[in-house]
Design an enzyme around this catalytic site. Structure first.
Site, short mmCIF file in Angstrom:
data_model
loop_
_atom_site.label_atom_id
_atom_site.label_comp_id
_atom_site.label_asym_id
_atom_site.label_seq_id
_atom_site.Cartn_x
_atom_site.Cartn_y
_atom_site.Cartn_z
N HIS A 264 0.86 -1.18 0.00
CA HIS A 264 0.00 0.00 0.00
C HIS A 264 0.90 1.24 0.00
CE1 HIS A 264 -3.05 2.86 1.28
NE2 HIS A 264 -3.99 1.93 1.27
N ARG A 290 -6.84 10.31 0.28
CA ARG A 290 -6.59 10.72 -1.11
C ARG A 290 -7.91 10.93 -1.83
NH1 ARG A 290 -3.76 6.10 -3.26
NH2 ARG A 290 -3.95 5.14 -1.23
#
Ligand SMILES: Cc1cc2nc3c(=O)[nH]c(=O)nc-3n(C[C@H](O)[C@H](O)[C@H](O)COP(=O)(O)OP(=O)(O)OC[C@H]3O[C@@H](n4cnc5c(N)ncnc54)[C@H](O)[C@@H]3O)c2cc1C
Length: 485
Positions: A264, A290
């Protein structure tokens, strides 16, 4: 004699060497809980074996949400469909998804959301668009509870309502019991106690992934991805691939795609002194950050370097290629976007994972991680101005953004982390375990992260919680159907 040490101590009196359960569920993350609750509500007698002190596994930590298509919470003007979700899953999996499993995942996703929201009363009314998704379809609640906690704690409460469950916490599954070719039970052990046998007609493995299995002679990361051994990781230290190892050694189960580990892109670096900065165990910076507008800036240039909402593997590649050594980037959220994930960011700030300030503050904090940093605050200001000016015409081809970033903003520092195992035990479409010889074990099932193949080379955000509910439900329905017949 093994003692129940979970919440159901009053039921342990019923347990004896001769007691046969309908089902033993090993692991109490979302996969194990979904199956257990559905089996209990269908009238079966279930034993849940969990090696941790508390139930919940990694599932309880999930912070971004769970996918579902179509749902009443999605925007009406978006043309999302099961087909679009399936296509995104296959695209993200880069040709490695087991297509039947990916199909089931997308097809049953609406039913999963419906069960959680309507029947279990979990608030999933807020929908976000995470990386690699063509539409907003990742559901979470509108309040302060992270989605993993909200879902798991609700299912634990439902489990507690049953009279027919035995929950053994701090109890480790160590082997299967076989009678000729048939699996008839398991061997379990509580620390410092002798091993104990539990018998059942069906066994469901829901023991999670391998991402914390970094040390020891039988380390699965060492065996399948030695190149990743130095990475930090986000999982509970108990995520050591026990189900995969025992199923392989005891039953000859076939393990597939074990080298497919999700790195990740955004594990937080906690600024609590040198020890924490270097720690191999990291908090995840949820993809939600995000999704609401967060952007990434390189310490080498002060500028963006990637479409932050492409798939996780691509973002990770960009961090590794564009941020120098150690591979660390700044994540920046505007004051306006902060409002969309206030409780997440508030928590991150309380843990010294995120801060509020200007480019000068960002550089000062960055130097705690990279003392030799020479990039000036003015370079980060220039990077932010460039972003603000190109928001509608992004050369990284990001399709949706938050708002422009002002002089003061929220920021933290991220680095790539081991997060999820896409590979695992091979199963058929009913989640029954397949052996290396191609034999299907009719009464041994693998669900959730312990199983392999649904996500291929890269899992989409929100699809792991979904996998647990979809395949947990399917297995329960299969066993209940058999019991009825
Ligand atoms: C920080 C973080 C955030 C995440 N956010 C999201 C998100 O927003 N959305 C999403 O879809 N996914 C998310 N994920 C991924 C997702 O949470 C997990 O991959 C998924 O929940 C796995 O569920 P599971 O039930 O298969 O395993 P787990 O939840 O890990 O449960 C496995 C259980 O099995 C137990 N166990 C293991 N071995 C034994 C043994 N030998 N004997 C007895 N018990 C055993 C473990 O102790 C554990 O409790 C996140 C993961 C992390 C770590």
């Amino acid at each position: 004699m093994l003692k129940a040490c979970g919440i159901f101590t009053n039921h342990i009196r019923n347990m004896s060497h001769n007691q046969i359960y309908d089902v033993i569920v090993i692991g109490s993350g979302l996969a194990g809980l979904t199956t257990s609750v559905k089996l209990l509500e269908g009238g079966l007698k279930v034993a849940v074996v969990e090696k941790a002190e508390k139930m919940g596994g990694n599932s309880i930590k999930a912070s971004s949400g769970i996918n579902g298509v179509p749902t009443i919470y999605q925007r009406k003007d978006e043309k999302d469909s099961v087909e679009e979700f399936y296509k995104d899953t296959i695209r993200s999996g880069k040709g490695l998804c087991v297509e039947t499993l990916a199909k089931t995942l997308s097809l049953d996703s609406a039913k999963a959301i419906l069960w959680l929201s309507e029947e279990c009363n979990v608030d999933l009314s807020v929908v976000a668009r995470l990386g690699g998704h063509s539409f907003a379809r990742t559901h979470r609640g509108s309040g302060n509870l992270p989605p993993g906690f909200a879902i798991v704690s609700t299912l634990i409460k439902r489990l507690q309502l049953s009279e027919s469950v035995l929950v053994l916490t701090q109890t480790r599954f160590v082997d299967f019991i076989k009678n000729k070719n048939e699996v008839v039970g398991i061997v379990a052990q509580k620390e410092n106690e002798p091993v104990h046998e539990l018998r059942a007609k069906n066994i469901v493995l829901a023991t999670g992934g391998i991402c914390a299995d970094l040390t020891g002679p039988d380390s699965m990361i060492k065996r399948f991805r030695p190149d990743l051994l130095d990475y930090p990781q986000t999982n509970s230290p108990l995520t050591t691939g026990d189900g995969q190892k025992i199923a392989e050694s005891s039953l000859g189960a076939n393990l597939i795609q074990m080298d497919q580990i999700q790195v990740h892109p955004t594990g937080f670096i906690q600024l609590k002194g040198p020890e924490q900065i270097a720690s191999k165990s990291k908090f995840l910076c949820g993809e939600l950050i995000r999704s609401i507008g967060g952007i990434l800036l390189s310490p080498l240039t002060g500028k963006r370097f990637v479409n932050e909402l492409t798939t996780r593997d691509e973002v990770t590649k960009a961090v590794l290629n564009s941020c120098g050594e150690p591979p660390v980037a700044a994540i920046v959220v505007s004051e306006e976007d902060y409002e969309k994930a206030k409780s997440h960011i508030g928590f991150y700030m309380s843990q010294l994972l995120m801060f509020k300030g200007t480019s000068s503050d960002l550089v000062e904090k960055f130097k705690e991680i990279i003392p030799s940093l020479t990039t000036l605050p003015s370079a980060f200001d220039a990077g932010l101005s460039e972003f603000n000016g190109n928001i509608e015409n992004d050369h990284f081809k990001r399709s949706h953004f938050g708002t422009v970033v002002g002089e003061t903003f929220y920021f933290g520092f991220i680095t790539p982390v081991l997060h999820f195992s896409m590979g695992g035990i091979e199963t058929n479409s009913a989640s029954q375990v397949s052996t290396k010889e191609g034999v299907t074990l009719p009464n041994v099932f693998a669900i959730g992260e312990v199983s392999g193949g649904v996500h291929g080379a890269n899992r989409l955000g929100g699809s792991s919680l979904l996998e647990c509910v979809v395949f947990g439900t399917r297995v329960a329905e299969h066993i209940l159907g058999d019991a009825k017949n």
